[in-house]
Design an enzyme around this catalytic site. Structure first.
Site: not given
Length: 300
Positions: A56, A78, A95
């Protein structure tokens, strides 16, 4: 109170383990690996490097700011996942959470620690990327192709790894046979995967591009595109009927006035779907699990 103290003591023990033995713990056989690997630890953000295998390349700035606001209010719900790499760590997944945490000035972030070699890192990054909801079809296809080329997975093995039917994977991979101009159009959102699948059946590149231009200029639906492709293969022509434009419903003044208040409260642009006679639905968007929980908390 006792429970909180115990949790803090555990955190200090793991932090000490990170500082004292960090360079030596690089495999499951290393001393103290069982105490570190598989645990969730608060790690200094400046000790974490981004994943070089991350497929990405674009992160929506507005969505990142919204996630950062959520993290500021609720924390990182999370944990990110990192791998041990010498005396530092490298992102495996998370990320967006990592970037959003840096954006609001956090100095640490909760992280689940695991061990992984370069090939496993690449595979995990690609598989996680495929599971995202906001990918365009070409991004998905390229991730599948990288799994084939660099991890040496068959389509059947990929089907098992990513939980997708083999026919679905095949349909994505076929999109890479389209002319690069058309692939770019799909990445930019000018046409859908359905349009692309219809154009794949056109062998000649010039014919592909001619139909692509018609799709853009006339805003053709997938069904209309399929008709053009069929007519081309049959050696004829087809008249493309314009799409019926739905009648727009004027937004009442009281709705326009209230939308700004709603948007400011929820931290998002709030939309409404009107059904006439001062009736409709209020739609609240969210961009992540953290964002959803933030909105839920506002409604409690």
């Amino acid at each position: 109170m006792a429970k909180a103290t115990k949790k803090q003591a555990l955190g200090r023990g793991l932090s000490a383990l990170l500082k004292e033995n960090s360079p030596e713990i690089n495999s499951v056989e290393d001393k103290n690996a069982d105490k570190l690997v598989g645990n969730i630890v608060e790690i200094d953000i400046d000790k974490i490097d981004v994943n070089p295998f991350q497929p990405r390349s674009y992160f929506n700035e507005e969505a990142l700011r919204e996630l950062a606001t959520s993290i500021k209010e609720l924390g990182v719900i999370q944990p990110i996942t990192v791998r041990k790499l010498g005396d530092k760590f490298q992102l495996v997944s998370g990320e967006r959470r990592f970037r959003a945490s840096k954006l609001i000035g956090n100095t640490t972030v909760p992280a689940y620690i695991r061990l992984a070699n370069d090939q496993e890192m690449l595979e995990m990054a690609l598989v996680e990327n495929i599971q995202r909801k906001d990918l365009d079809p070409i991004e998905v296809a390229l991730s599948y192709q990288r799994l084939i080329d660099e991890i040496d997975l068959t389509q059947e093995q990929m089907s098992q790894r990513v939980g997708k039917k083999r026919s679905t994977i095949t349909n994505y991979l076929r999109l890479l046979k389209l002319d690069p101009i058309i692939q770019t159009g799909m990445r930019d959102g000018f046409l859908s995967m359905g349009h692309g699948r219809a154009l794949i059946n056109v062998d000649n590149t010039d014919d592909q591009l001619d139909i692509y231009e018609k799709i853009i200029q006339q805003k053709l639906s997938v069904r209309q595109t399929e008709q053009l492709v069929k007519a081309l293969k049959d050696g004829g022509d087809v008249e493309v009927k314009p799409k019926t434009v739905a009648k727009t419903v004027e937004v009442p003044k009281f709705v326009n006035k209230g939308l700004k208040t709603f948007s400011e409260y929820f931290g998002h642009k709030i939309d409404v779907k009107l059904s006439g006679n001062d009736k409709g639905k209020i739609m609240i968007p969210f961009h992540s699990e953290e964002d959803f929980n933030r909105i839920k908390k506002l409604l409690e």
